[in-house]
Scaffold this active site. Structure first.
Site, PDB file in Angstrom:
ATOM      1  N   GLY A 154       0.699  -1.395  -0.276  1.00 12.37           N
ATOM      2  CA  GLY A 154      -0.145   0.017   0.099  1.00 12.37           C
ATOM      3  C   GLY A 154       0.943   1.230  -0.123  1.00 12.37           C
ATOM      4  O   GLY A 154       2.062   1.164  -0.460  1.00 12.37           O
ATOM      5  N   ARG A 155       0.412   2.399   0.557  1.00 17.02           N
ATOM      6  CA  ARG A 155       1.061   3.488   0.410  1.00 17.02           C
ATOM      7  C   ARG A 155       2.385   3.340   1.096  1.00 17.02           C
ATOM      8  O   ARG A 155       3.400   3.993   0.569  1.00 17.02           O
ATOM      9  CB  ARG A 155       0.154   4.624   1.243  1.00 17.02           C
ATOM     10  CG  ARG A 155      -1.064   4.906   0.539  1.00 17.02           C
ATOM     11  CD  ARG A 155      -1.598   6.125   1.671  1.00 17.02           C
ATOM     12  NE  ARG A 155      -2.941   6.217   1.108  1.00 17.02           N
ATOM     13  CZ  ARG A 155      -3.969   5.586   1.800  1.00 17.02           C
ATOM     14  NH1 ARG A 155      -3.741   4.665   2.486  1.00 17.02           N
ATOM     15  NH2 ARG A 155      -5.157   5.667   1.294  1.00 17.02           N
ATOM     16  N   ILE A 156       2.534   2.987   2.238  1.00 19.74           N
ATOM     17  CA  ILE A 156       3.766   3.004   3.078  1.00 19.74           C
ATOM     18  C   ILE A 156       4.882   1.945   2.418  1.00 19.74           C
ATOM     19  O   ILE A 156       5.924   2.146   2.218  1.00 19.74           O
ATOM     20  CB  ILE A 156       3.629   2.627   4.605  1.00 19.74           C
ATOM     21  CG1 ILE A 156       2.643   3.904   5.087  1.00 19.74           C
ATOM     22  CG2 ILE A 156       4.992   2.742   5.228  1.00 19.74           C
ATOM     23  CD1 ILE A 156       2.276   3.412   6.306  1.00 19.74           C
ATOM     24  N   ARG A 237       2.107  -3.108  12.534  1.00 20.42           N
ATOM     25  CA  ARG A 237       1.457  -3.442  13.971  1.00 20.42           C
ATOM     26  C   ARG A 237       2.088  -4.814  14.492  1.00 20.42           C
ATOM     27  O   ARG A 237       2.357  -5.854  13.670  1.00 20.42           O
ATOM     28  CB  ARG A 237      -0.005  -3.969  13.390  1.00 20.42           C
ATOM     29  CG  ARG A 237      -1.011  -2.674  13.405  1.00 20.42           C
ATOM     30  CD  ARG A 237      -1.385  -1.787  14.542  1.00 20.42           C
ATOM     31  NE  ARG A 237      -1.952  -0.533  14.453  1.00 20.42           N
ATOM     32  CZ  ARG A 237      -1.664   0.613  14.102  1.00 20.42           C
ATOM     33  NH1 ARG A 237      -0.381   0.777  13.687  1.00 20.42           N
ATOM     34  NH2 ARG A 237      -2.501   1.442  13.847  1.00 20.42           N
ATOM     35  N   GLU A 266       1.677  -4.333  22.957  1.00 19.63           N
ATOM     36  CA  GLU A 266       1.882  -3.159  23.597  1.00 19.63           C
ATOM     37  C   GLU A 266       1.456  -2.518  24.707  1.00 19.63           C
ATOM     38  O   GLU A 266       0.053  -2.661  24.711  1.00 19.63           O
ATOM     39  CB  GLU A 266       2.010  -1.968  22.408  1.00 19.63           C
ATOM     40  CG  GLU A 266       2.909  -2.192  21.233  1.00 19.63           C
ATOM     41  CD  GLU A 266       2.665  -1.150  19.975  1.00 19.63           C
ATOM     42  OE1 GLU A 266       2.076  -0.221  20.194  1.00 19.63           O
ATOM     43  OE2 GLU A 266       3.103  -1.485  18.946  1.00 19.63           O
ATOM     44  N   HIS A 284       6.879   2.604  19.185  1.00 23.38           N
ATOM     45  CA  HIS A 284       5.677   3.084  17.946  1.00 23.38           C
ATOM     46  C   HIS A 284       5.895   4.457  17.808  1.00 23.38           C
ATOM     47  O   HIS A 284       4.866   5.044  17.951  1.00 23.38           O
ATOM     48  CB  HIS A 284       4.426   2.427  18.740  1.00 23.38           C
ATOM     49  CG  HIS A 284       3.323   2.246  17.508  1.00 23.38           C
ATOM     50  ND1 HIS A 284       2.203   1.360  17.841  1.00 23.38           N
ATOM     51  CD2 HIS A 284       3.015   2.830  16.367  1.00 23.38           C
ATOM     52  CE1 HIS A 284       1.434   1.312  16.614  1.00 23.38           C
ATOM     53  NE2 HIS A 284       1.921   2.378  15.962  1.00 23.38           N
ATOM     54  N   ALA A 286       6.863   5.715  14.451  1.00 19.85           N
ATOM     55  CA  ALA A 286       7.215   5.772  13.144  1.00 19.85           C
ATOM     56  C   ALA A 286       6.696   6.967  12.485  1.00 19.85           C
ATOM     57  O   ALA A 286       7.452   7.708  11.740  1.00 19.85           O
ATOM     58  CB  ALA A 286       7.042   4.487  12.144  1.00 19.85           C
TER      59      ALA A 286
HETATM   60  C1  DGY Z   1      -0.927   4.444  12.493  1.00 20.68           C
HETATM   61  O1  DGY Z   1      -1.390   5.698  12.051  1.00 20.68           O
HETATM   62  O2  DGY Z   1      -1.583   3.440  12.210  1.00 20.68           O
HETATM   63  C2  DGY Z   1       0.477   4.413  13.261  1.00 20.68           C
HETATM   64  O3  DGY Z   1       0.633   3.292  13.805  1.00 20.68           O
HETATM   65  C3  DGY Z   1       0.559   5.455  14.391  1.00 20.68           C
HETATM   66  O4  DGY Z   1       0.891   6.513  13.542  1.00 20.68           O
END
Ligand code: DGY
Length: 324
Positions: A154-156, A237, A266, A284, A286
């Protein structure tokens, strides 16, 4: 004015933006409200702006008769029972897009940090061990020219592929569906079966959403297929990776290292990870740049305000709840 609960602290400028339009009930802390208090404070609310640590389940939603929208300040929304919200006609929204590059930057930083042993090197210097320059100390792995495997395109995932271009890497990806060939060409990325991806990657980075069928998508079988020199990155995740299997893989040398921004339970971190030098761990963060966290909060507030004002929100995840 419509009443909105903001469940935890977000940038003040964004709270002020919402105050112009709504009556805001702000929980001005950086931790979730206890469930009973969340339920009590939601009773007279039309909107909720919440974070990924707020568990918005069926019980919470069932107590909120007037609630119209749950606006998550995150792109992931596994903290919300979307099916229960949809049954009640409650719109759920997220914050896609604004955090893509920031999150990929951080996942890339983890990859570099593990490959080049940055955190180990930092600890080495602080411990006063840098007493002479040594040819064979803290040798890492090259990144340039290696194979990046992206699970979830996807985007990331695509933003990771773009970064890999600058490092002369071969890019493989696996996604349930192949992406548009034009995107593959632009990113020089090749779709492969998951097993091939896992086997051939020097760096395997996970970017799928957390769904029932992505839970533990990297477990012992996948870790055993990986190269012994491979590095695993997870900034998506935690539950996508079977953490106990990962600890065993790192301890027994099935793979060389891991960079983790997310964990299965977490904020608990598997104690085995804490003892390993070939992992880089982060809490967490990022998407945690000043600019991006502000944009995420503003986007969530914009989504929330749209719904309470009877308009279409820009980022619904259950658009079937919208009538027009
Ligand atoms: C999200 O946006 O889902 C990230 O885990 C936190 O920015």
């Amino acid at each position: 004015k419509p009443k909105v609960l903001i469940s935890q602290m977000i940038p003040e400028e964004v709270v002020r933006l919402a105050e112009g339009v709504c009556e805001i009930d702000l929980h001005p802390e950086s931790h979730p409200l206890p469930k009973e208090e969340l339920i009590a404070r939601l009773k007279n609310k039309e909107g909720l702006v919440c974070l990924l640590t707020d568990l918005i389940d069926d019980e919470v939603l069932s107590g909120a008769a007037g609630l119209k929208v749950v606006a998550n300040v995150a792109v992931g929304y596994n903290n919300i029972d979307v099916a229960a919200a949809t049954r009640r006609g409650i719109v759920v929204t997220n914050t896609p897009g604004v955090l893509t590059e920031t999150t990929a930057d951080f996942a890339w930083a983890l990859l570099m940090a593990v490959a080049r042993r940055i955190t180990e090197a930092d600890r080495y210097v602080r411990a006063g061990k840098f007493t002479s320059w040594q040819f064979l100390t803290l040798l890492g792995e090259d990144v340039y020219g290696k194979t990046l495997g992206v699970l979830g395109f996807g985007r990331i995932g695509r933003a990771m592929a773009r970064r890999a271009g600058g490092f002369g890497m071969r890019v493989l990806y696996h996604n349930p569906k192949r992406v548009d060939p034009a995107v593959e060409r632009e990113l020089q990325a090749t779709w492969v079966e998951k097993a091939t991806l896992v086997k051939e990657s020097d760096f395997l980075t996970v970017h799928t959403p957390l769904l029932p069928d992505t839970h533990h998508c990297i477990g012992a079988p996948e870790l055993k297929l990986m190269k012994r020199s491979a590095i695993l990155i997870n900034a998506a995740r935690g539950p996508m990776v079977h953490e106990a299997a990962l600890v065993q893989a790192l301890q027994e040398g099935w793979i060389a290292g891991a960079g983790l921004d997310v964990f299965e339970e977490e904020p608990r971190v598997h104690p085995g990870l804490l003892t390993l030098s070939n992992v880089v761990l982060a809490p967490h963060i990022a998407s945690a740049s000043r600019e991006t966290r502000t944009k995420m909060a503003a986007m969530a507030v914009e989504n929330c305000l749209a719904v309470v004002q009877g308009k279409r929100p820009p980022n619904p995840v259950n658009p079937e709840t919208l009538t027009s």
